[in-house]
Motif scaffolding. Sequence first.
Motif, short mmCIF file in Angstrom:
data_model
loop_
_atom_site.label_atom_id
_atom_site.label_comp_id
_atom_site.label_asym_id
_atom_site.label_seq_id
_atom_site.Cartn_x
_atom_site.Cartn_y
_atom_site.Cartn_z
N SER A 36 0.86 -1.19 0.00
CA SER A 36 0.00 0.00 0.00
C SER A 36 0.89 1.24 0.00
CB SER A 36 -0.89 0.02 1.25
OG SER A 36 -0.13 0.34 2.40
N HIS A 37 0.27 2.39 -0.18
CA HIS A 37 1.00 3.66 -0.16
C HIS A 37 1.66 3.92 1.19
CE1 HIS A 37 -2.82 4.07 1.68
NE2 HIS A 37 -2.62 5.33 2.03
N GLN A 38 1.12 3.32 2.26
CA GLN A 38 1.74 3.48 3.58
C GLN A 38 2.88 2.48 3.76
OE1 GLN A 38 -1.03 3.56 6.85
NE2 GLN A 38 -2.42 4.97 5.83
N GLY A 39 2.68 1.29 3.20
CA GLY A 39 3.73 0.27 3.28
C GLY A 39 4.98 0.74 2.57
N VAL A 40 4.76 1.34 1.38
CA VAL A 40 5.88 1.88 0.60
C VAL A 40 6.60 2.96 1.42
CG1 VAL A 40 6.29 3.41 -1.37
CG2 VAL A 40 4.91 1.36 -1.67
N ALA A 41 5.82 3.79 2.12
CA ALA A 41 6.41 4.88 2.90
C ALA A 41 7.35 4.35 3.97
CB ALA A 41 5.30 5.72 3.55
N ILE A 42 6.90 3.35 4.74
CA ILE A 42 7.75 2.90 5.84
C ILE A 42 8.86 1.96 5.36
CG2 ILE A 42 6.01 3.33 7.63
CD1 ILE A 42 5.65 0.26 7.88
N ASP A 43 8.61 1.25 4.27
CA ASP A 43 9.68 0.39 3.73
C ASP A 43 10.85 1.26 3.24
OD1 ASP A 43 8.23 -1.85 4.30
OD2 ASP A 43 7.68 -2.32 2.23
#
Length: 323
Positions: A36-43
Amino acid sequence: MKLTRLAAGLVLGMGMACAAFAQTTMKISISTAQNSHQGVAIDVFAKEVEKRTGGRYKVQTFYNGSLGGERESIEAVQLGTQELAFSSTGPVPNFVPETKILDVPFLFRDKAHARAVLDGPIGQDLLTKFDAKGFKALAWAENGFRHMTNSKRDVKAPEDLKGLKMRTMENPVHIAAYKTFGIVTTPMAFPEVFTALQQGTVDGQENPLSVIISAKFDQVQKHLSLTGHVYSPCIFVMNKATFDKLSAADKQAFLDAAKEGTKANRARVDEDDAKGVADLRAKGMTVIDNIDKTKFVTALGPVNAQFEKDFGKANLDKIREFK
Ligand code: EAX
């Protein structure tokens, strides 16, 4: 004697090895999926922190609300039991009331406008308001513009919302606005939403395409209306004491890593917005994409007057007119 010297040497050597490889591990969490767009952010954030600190800091990533919902994760960061969190601003006003102004419906024209405000003096000043509450706010990122979904009917005009029971975030501004539409508001943490929709505890919910897609709400919701009624910022927050203990260079590394995370996050939101409607239609949702937003703005008249009183018309205008 010899043995003692050997042992001493070993201990010294191990000590040096430990010093060379000393690694501090921190935790960061989101309530959406890794894909997700949040997963990408924290990865991206985790990778950049490790790279920019030469591996001295490692960030462990947790997805799907596995460490708790957004309010719980922010609380944990404030207490210091969790070092970092990435969250929508849904529950943030309960901790930093000054951020409430960003949650006012129809405040931003488009993503470019919202991003410019957040990256400009207004957004950067708001980041400093977290300091007094035990946080270091590293950077703004985003969820995107929120749209409404439900299992009952096509929503084309504000009248269609009357009596719909909808899950909302634990956000006082959203709740006040949605009540004005005649929505029966049910605040709930994100990890509970899918089941609540599936079991019919609520008829609907509202979230950006990125969230609707990654949470697979199309499996439990039939009707989607592109209301874009509110922009949903996200934020990287860190425990203030943990941040303060970092060296100046490491502080910069964390700040820069968050900026990189934001870049990746916004790019993914753009991608999801570009293909989301076709994707959700293909999955069986009915999408109303010709919403007359002025009708929704008009319906919010009474509560908008209240927002102007609460936040100051001049402050709202400063955001509305920001170029
Ligand atoms: O941050 O709670 C929500 O609806 C949020 O938009 C979701 O957790 C993603």
